[in-house]
Motif scaffolding. Structure first.
Motif, short mmCIF file in Angstrom:
data_model
loop_
_atom_site.label_atom_id
_atom_site.label_comp_id
_atom_site.label_asym_id
_atom_site.label_seq_id
_atom_site.Cartn_x
_atom_site.Cartn_y
_atom_site.Cartn_z
N MET A 114 0.83 -1.20 0.00
CA MET A 114 0.00 0.00 0.00
C MET A 114 0.87 1.25 0.00
N ALA A 115 0.38 2.27 -0.67
CA ALA A 115 1.10 3.53 -0.73
C ALA A 115 0.26 4.62 -0.09
N ASN A 116 0.92 5.47 0.68
CA ASN A 116 0.23 6.62 1.25
C ASN A 116 -0.06 7.63 0.14
N MET A 117 -1.31 8.06 0.03
CA MET A 117 -1.71 8.95 -1.05
C MET A 117 -1.87 10.40 -0.60
N VAL A 118 -1.80 10.66 0.69
CA VAL A 118 -2.02 12.01 1.20
C VAL A 118 -0.94 12.96 0.68
N LEU A 119 -1.38 14.11 0.21
CA LEU A 119 -0.57 15.16 -0.39
C LEU A 119 -0.05 14.81 -1.78
N LYS A 120 -0.57 13.72 -2.35
CA LYS A 120 -0.24 13.37 -3.72
C LYS A 120 -1.37 13.79 -4.66
N GLU A 121 -1.03 13.91 -5.93
CA GLU A 121 -2.02 14.31 -6.92
C GLU A 121 -2.99 13.17 -7.19
N LEU A 122 -4.24 13.51 -7.44
CA LEU A 122 -5.24 12.54 -7.82
C LEU A 122 -4.73 11.74 -9.02
N PRO A 123 -4.68 10.40 -8.92
CA PRO A 123 -4.20 9.60 -10.06
C PRO A 123 -5.10 9.75 -11.28
N LYS A 124 -4.53 9.62 -12.44
CA LYS A 124 -5.31 9.63 -13.67
C LYS A 124 -6.04 8.29 -13.81
N PHE A 125 -7.29 8.34 -14.24
CA PHE A 125 -8.05 7.11 -14.47
C PHE A 125 -9.19 7.37 -15.43
N GLU A 126 -9.66 6.30 -16.03
CA GLU A 126 -10.86 6.33 -16.85
C GLU A 126 -11.51 4.97 -16.74
N MET A 127 -12.83 4.94 -16.56
CA MET A 127 -13.51 3.65 -16.40
C MET A 127 -14.97 3.77 -16.77
N MET A 128 -15.58 2.63 -17.01
CA MET A 128 -17.02 2.59 -17.16
C MET A 128 -17.65 2.66 -15.77
N ALA A 129 -18.89 3.15 -15.72
CA ALA A 129 -19.57 3.29 -14.44
C ALA A 129 -21.07 3.14 -14.67
N PHE A 130 -21.78 2.92 -13.58
CA PHE A 130 -23.24 2.93 -13.61
C PHE A 130 -23.73 4.14 -12.85
N ASN A 131 -24.45 5.02 -13.55
CA ASN A 131 -25.04 6.19 -12.92
C ASN A 131 -26.44 5.80 -12.45
N ASP A 175 -7.46 21.64 -6.04
CA ASP A 175 -6.17 21.62 -6.75
C ASP A 175 -5.81 20.22 -7.24
N GLY A 176 -6.69 19.25 -7.00
CA GLY A 176 -6.42 17.88 -7.41
C GLY A 176 -5.48 17.14 -6.48
N ILE A 177 -5.36 17.62 -5.24
CA ILE A 177 -4.48 17.01 -4.25
C ILE A 177 -5.31 16.24 -3.23
N ILE A 178 -4.90 15.03 -2.94
CA ILE A 178 -5.57 14.22 -1.92
C ILE A 178 -5.14 14.72 -0.55
N VAL A 179 -6.10 15.19 0.24
CA VAL A 179 -5.78 15.77 1.54
C VAL A 179 -6.14 14.86 2.71
N ALA A 180 -6.91 13.82 2.45
CA ALA A 180 -7.27 12.89 3.52
C ALA A 180 -7.50 11.51 2.93
N GLU A 181 -7.10 10.51 3.69
CA GLU A 181 -7.26 9.12 3.27
C GLU A 181 -7.67 8.30 4.48
#
Length: 203
Positions: free
Chosen positions: A1-18, A131-137
């Motif tokens: 596992m990697a700590n994501m706090v203070l890192k930029e939101l990862p890029k992603f694309e996916m299908m979803a159900f709305n 700003d696209g930064i993860i501030v809490a996990e």
């Protein structure tokens, strides 16, 4: 596992159900940049704790939206599974959320919550600022559900800190004292108790 706090939101694309529209859609990180967002992973459809969490989040969705917060739930199930899950689980009646499908685990890995060998994600919840930064996990094992009221408390605290530069003590809620380190840092050093008492913190 990697700590994501203070890192930029990862890029992603996916299908979803709305669930609000009943349609399959594509979602990506670009939709959540420039605004407050919550990206919330859960282990699997058709399980036991997961629908309680989704239903609780959905019950607070209007409040979250009033705070300018976008919410995306994600599991490693397909978007077809998500549709069937929403249609059959009584707790999810009236669901308005969008649920992302990550069957390859690529997005779960990017956020550091993928359980290799099991093909599912941990309960990982991430608050992202404009700003696209993860501030809490918050990442926990599957057996225990998370608290949506605490999530909302944290969002309100983060929004206040983001806007004012002040910091918030433990248990802070709107209307309670903040710590004005942006203006009185030297004066406050070693003297936080002059600004707030333990009784005020716990009230």
């Amino acid at each position: 596992m990697a700590n994501m706090v203070l890192k930029e939101l990862p890029k992603f694309e996916m299908m979803a159900f709305n669930a609000e529209t009943g349609k399959f859609v594509k979602v990506s990180d670009e939709q959540y940049r420039g605004k407050w967002a919550v990206i919330c992973f859960y282990p699997a459809d058709f399980t036991f704790v997961c629908p309680t969490e989704i239903a609780a989040m959905n019950a607070k969705l209007d409040e979250l939206r009033s705070l300018g917060v976008e919410v995306l739930a994600i599991s490693t199930d397909t978007h077809y599974s998500h549709k069937r899950f929403v249609e059959t689980e009584p707790l999810l009646k009236g669901l308005k959320m969008t649920i992302g499908a990550d069957p390859t685990g690529e997005v779960s890995r990017a956020f550091g919550v993928y359980i290799e060998g099991e093909g599912v994600a941990l309960r990982g919840r991430f608050i992202v600022n404009p700003d696209g930064i993860i501030v809490a996990e918050e990442t926990i094992a599957p057996a225990v559900g998370r608290n949506v009221n605490e999530l909302i408390r944290q969002i309100k605290a983060w929004q206040h800190a983001y806007k004012t530069g002040e910091v918030t003590p433990a248990n802070w809620r709107p209307g309670k004292k903040t710590l004005p380190v942006n203006t009185d840092e030297e004066k406050m050093t070693g003297r936080v108790g002059d600004y707030v008492t333990i009784e005020e913190i716990l009230s």
